[in-house]
Write a protein that holds these residues in place. Sequence first.
Motif, PDB file in Angstrom:
ATOM      1  N   PHE A 111     -12.336  -4.320  20.221  1.00 51.70           N
ATOM      2  CA  PHE A 111     -12.143  -5.746  20.469  1.00 51.70           C
ATOM      3  C   PHE A 111     -10.908  -6.251  19.729  1.00 51.70           C
ATOM      4  O   PHE A 111     -10.582  -5.771  18.642  1.00 51.70           O
ATOM      5  CB  PHE A 111     -13.375  -6.531  20.022  1.00 51.70           C
ATOM      6  CG  PHE A 111     -14.667  -5.983  20.560  1.00 51.70           C
ATOM      7  CD1 PHE A 111     -15.013  -6.165  21.887  1.00 51.70           C
ATOM      8  CD2 PHE A 111     -15.530  -5.268  19.737  1.00 51.70           C
ATOM      9  CE1 PHE A 111     -16.202  -5.654  22.392  1.00 51.70           C
ATOM     10  CE2 PHE A 111     -16.714  -4.759  20.223  1.00 51.70           C
ATOM     11  CZ  PHE A 111     -17.057  -4.946  21.561  1.00 51.70           C
ATOM     12  N   ASP A 112     -10.242  -7.209  20.320  1.00 46.99           N
ATOM     13  CA  ASP A 112      -9.082  -7.798  19.652  1.00 46.99           C
ATOM     14  C   ASP A 112      -9.157  -9.319  19.547  1.00 46.99           C
ATOM     15  O   ASP A 112      -8.240  -9.956  19.037  1.00 46.99           O
ATOM     16  CB  ASP A 112      -7.777  -7.386  20.342  1.00 46.99           C
ATOM     17  CG  ASP A 112      -7.746  -7.741  21.830  1.00 46.99           C
ATOM     18  OD1 ASP A 112      -8.530  -8.619  22.251  1.00 46.99           O
ATOM     19  OD2 ASP A 112      -6.942  -7.130  22.567  1.00 46.99           O
ATOM     20  N   ALA A 113     -10.247  -9.916  20.030  1.00 45.37           N
ATOM     21  CA  ALA A 113     -10.390 -11.366  19.928  1.00 45.37           C
ATOM     22  C   ALA A 113     -11.872 -11.726  19.810  1.00 45.37           C
ATOM     23  O   ALA A 113     -12.738 -11.010  20.314  1.00 45.37           O
ATOM     24  CB  ALA A 113      -9.781 -12.066  21.139  1.00 45.37           C
ATOM     25  N   ILE A 114     -12.120 -12.824  19.115  1.00 38.64           N
ATOM     26  CA  ILE A 114     -13.485 -13.350  19.000  1.00 38.64           C
ATOM     27  C   ILE A 114     -13.461 -14.808  19.429  1.00 38.64           C
ATOM     28  O   ILE A 114     -12.502 -15.544  19.162  1.00 38.64           O
ATOM     29  CB  ILE A 114     -14.024 -13.198  17.554  1.00 38.64           C
ATOM     30  CG1 ILE A 114     -15.504 -13.588  17.498  1.00 38.64           C
ATOM     31  CG2 ILE A 114     -13.206 -13.995  16.551  1.00 38.64           C
ATOM     32  CD1 ILE A 114     -16.197 -13.157  16.204  1.00 38.64           C
ATOM     33  N   HIS A 115     -14.513 -15.214  20.126  1.00 39.66           N
ATOM     34  CA  HIS A 115     -14.613 -16.563  20.673  1.00 39.66           C
ATOM     35  C   HIS A 115     -15.959 -17.164  20.257  1.00 39.66           C
ATOM     36  O   HIS A 115     -16.976 -16.463  20.219  1.00 39.66           O
ATOM     37  CB  HIS A 115     -14.504 -16.530  22.203  1.00 39.66           C
ATOM     38  CG  HIS A 115     -13.433 -15.628  22.716  1.00 39.66           C
ATOM     39  ND1 HIS A 115     -12.145 -16.059  22.978  1.00 39.66           N
ATOM     40  CD2 HIS A 115     -13.449 -14.296  23.017  1.00 39.66           C
ATOM     41  CE1 HIS A 115     -11.422 -15.035  23.413  1.00 39.66           C
ATOM     42  NE2 HIS A 115     -12.189 -13.963  23.441  1.00 39.66           N
ATOM     43  N   TRP A 116     -15.938 -18.450  19.956  1.00 40.07           N
ATOM     44  CA  TRP A 116     -17.170 -19.167  19.614  1.00 40.07           C
ATOM     45  C   TRP A 116     -16.934 -20.647  19.797  1.00 40.07           C
ATOM     46  O   TRP A 116     -15.831 -21.089  20.140  1.00 40.07           O
ATOM     47  CB  TRP A 116     -17.623 -18.859  18.193  1.00 40.07           C
ATOM     48  CG  TRP A 116     -16.565 -19.071  17.123  1.00 40.07           C
ATOM     49  CD1 TRP A 116     -15.719 -20.147  16.989  1.00 40.07           C
ATOM     50  CD2 TRP A 116     -16.230 -18.176  16.058  1.00 40.07           C
ATOM     51  NE1 TRP A 116     -14.892 -19.979  15.897  1.00 40.07           N
ATOM     52  CE2 TRP A 116     -15.190 -18.786  15.313  1.00 40.07           C
ATOM     53  CE3 TRP A 116     -16.724 -16.945  15.656  1.00 40.07           C
ATOM     54  CZ2 TRP A 116     -14.626 -18.175  14.193  1.00 40.07           C
ATOM     55  CZ3 TRP A 116     -16.157 -16.348  14.540  1.00 40.07           C
ATOM     56  CH2 TRP A 116     -15.124 -16.952  13.820  1.00 40.07           C
TER      57      TRP A 116
END
Length: 241
Positions: A111-116
Amino acid sequence: MTRAKTLLAVTILSAALLWVFLEMKPAVKPISLRFHALVDGEPLVLDDMRYQNPGGDGQFKVRDFQFYLSNIRLTGPGGDYVLPDSYHLLRFDGDQPYTEIRLPAMDASAFDAIHWGIGVDPEANGTIKITGDLDPNNRMAWNWQVGYKFILFEGGLEDSEGFLPLVYHVGFDENYTPQSLPFAAAAESGEETIVRFTVDIAALFRADGPLDMVTTPSVKFDRDDAARIAAGFPNMISASQ
């Protein structure tokens, strides 16, 4: 070549191939998202009158700070992962200098991005269903309508006039703030992968110009005041290198 030398060569080659395989095999470990609270770059120290009023005179302290983080999703070349029942109340009142969210065992390098979302999405905010850390009986629930306080900040300020209580409770549907951050600051630690983030509390009082806590010591039910605090949500959390 003698049989013994042949056997030794095969053993060495097998060991080398095994080493290469192990080195290339993804590290599948539980992932810990760790959040460290700061105020203007300094680690948060509770109940200490040490922080400067952003828009005026006096120093303030933080007695209690907590907020909701929702709908965590990881994306990258290795695919997407959506954390189920993802409603998390991050509290900064424990003995550790951070609070954390634990994810299942995965290859973090996929993974290269996290979203919340900072706060609670409107659909969940309009129900009394208990999901994750959402609980209509906890102190983060409004007592005047269905819904939750997205941010709870309580403390006090001292200036030449004396002591002033501070109460900032923000949580209208329009204050829900989606955010995406890089997911590259991963560090291996024993049996888990740790990804660190910083939470700058002072960002809540800077986005719409420095807020003078003396003139605005409380934000609760006014949508304009809430919007002023929520304007700092996009800059509150940062990926930590």
